[in-house]
Design an enzyme around this catalytic site. Structure first.
Site, short mmCIF file in Angstrom:
data_model
loop_
_atom_site.label_atom_id
_atom_site.label_comp_id
_atom_site.label_asym_id
_atom_site.label_seq_id
_atom_site.Cartn_x
_atom_site.Cartn_y
_atom_site.Cartn_z
CG ASP A 94 -2.28 0.65 1.09
OD1 ASP A 94 -2.13 1.99 0.79
OD2 ASP A 94 -3.41 0.33 0.82
CG ASP A 151 2.64 5.41 -6.48
OD1 ASP A 151 1.66 4.88 -7.12
OD2 ASP A 151 3.20 6.47 -6.58
CE1 TYR A 184 -13.41 3.53 -8.59
CE2 TYR A 184 -15.98 3.42 -9.51
CZ TYR A 184 -14.89 2.62 -8.67
OH TYR A 184 -15.03 1.51 -7.80
CE LYS A 227 -11.99 0.79 -9.78
NZ LYS A 227 -10.89 -0.11 -9.31
CB ILE A 237 -18.19 -2.56 -0.78
CG1 ILE A 237 -18.66 -3.49 -2.01
CG2 ILE A 237 -17.63 -3.42 0.65
CD1 ILE A 237 -19.77 -4.39 -1.74
CB THR A 291 -14.39 0.28 1.65
OG1 THR A 291 -14.72 1.26 0.47
CG2 THR A 291 -14.87 -1.03 1.36
#
Length: 251
Positions: free
Chosen positions: A37, A60, A154, A158, A189, A191
């Site tokens: 991460d 990264d 985004y 995807k 979700i 998160t």
């Protein structure tokens, strides 16, 4: 439990959310997990929660040099790589329409969500192949199937992951590499990133009402799908799309 016993699996973006849940579940099922991460405190916390079968490396995913360093380190220390979960990703500011989004925002999101997945596959496939084969799981999204007017870059990113996954899958299959590649498509979700597009309780309840199953997903719901695709249970699955969204894409 031993669904992925003795496998070495790299999970990117594992400092929180789906990545953390996936790393923990894979370790619970017998894997040695390499947690990476850009968020070092989060990644170290994930490793601490797992215990002895994990270690953390700062990464990264948009930087090719980091991928080379990470893969070389895994092959030197663990001696093999059996699975790669390209999970690292960002959503960007919300809302972001294509008319208001800056070029810099667009490029940053695609650099992580698309460029990072490309680099992971580019450097991961040779490592998996040299280990006798393995499995790549790319995290896409329900957004890959739908218009996303409030998350322009985004959604585009995807969609690219969804298509690129199939390209990698077919290329590896035709060349006899014994490397499978599949995409996972989470719905809404809960998160830290998911919460970022649910700015208040009113919006949250409206979105919840649009999910046929009647509730939000949890990171572990996605982790179980990833576990299946990393395990040998899915040996005949490649180029597939696993949608885990409470039924939203079926409407």
């Amino acid at each position: 439990m031993s669904r992925v016993a003795d496998k070495v699996v790299l999970v990117t973006g594992a400092g929180s959310g789906i990545g953390r849940a996936t790393a923990k579940l894979l370790a619970d099922e017998g894997a040695t997990v390499i947690v990476t991460d850009i968020n070092q405190p989060g990644g170290l916390e994930t490793v601490q929660q797992i215990g002895g079968k994990a270690r953390f490396l700062l990464q990264d995913t948009a930087q090719e040099a980091d991928w080379k360093r990470i893969i070389d380190d895994i092959l030197a220390r663990e001696g093999r790589l059996d699975g790669l979960v390209n999970n690292a990703g960002i959503a960007g500011p919300f809302p972001s329409t294509f008319e208001s989004e800056t070029v810099e925002q667009w490029q940053r999101i695609l650099s992580i969500n698309v460029h990072g997945v490309f680099l992971g596959c580019k450097h991961g496939v040779p490592a998996l192949r040299s280990s006798g084969g393995g499995s790549i799981v790319n995290l896409s999204s329900l957004a890959a199937f739908l218009g996303t007017p409030n998350l322009s870059a985004y959604g585009a990113s995807k969609g690219a992951v969804r298509q690129f996954t199939k390209t990698v899958a077919i290329d590896c299959a035709r060349k006899g590499y014994k490397v499978r590649c599949n995409s996972v498509h989470p719905g809404v979700i809960l998160t830290p990133m998911g919460e970022g597009i649910l700015p208040n309780d009113k919006v949250k309840e409206r979105v919840r009402g649009s999910i046929p199953i009647g509730e939000f997903g949890a990171p572990r719901d996605i982790a179980y799908g990833i576990l299946y695709l990393i395990s040998d249970e899915s040996r005949f699955v490649t180029g597939a799309e696993l949608v885990i969204d409470g039924g939203m894409n079926a409407i």
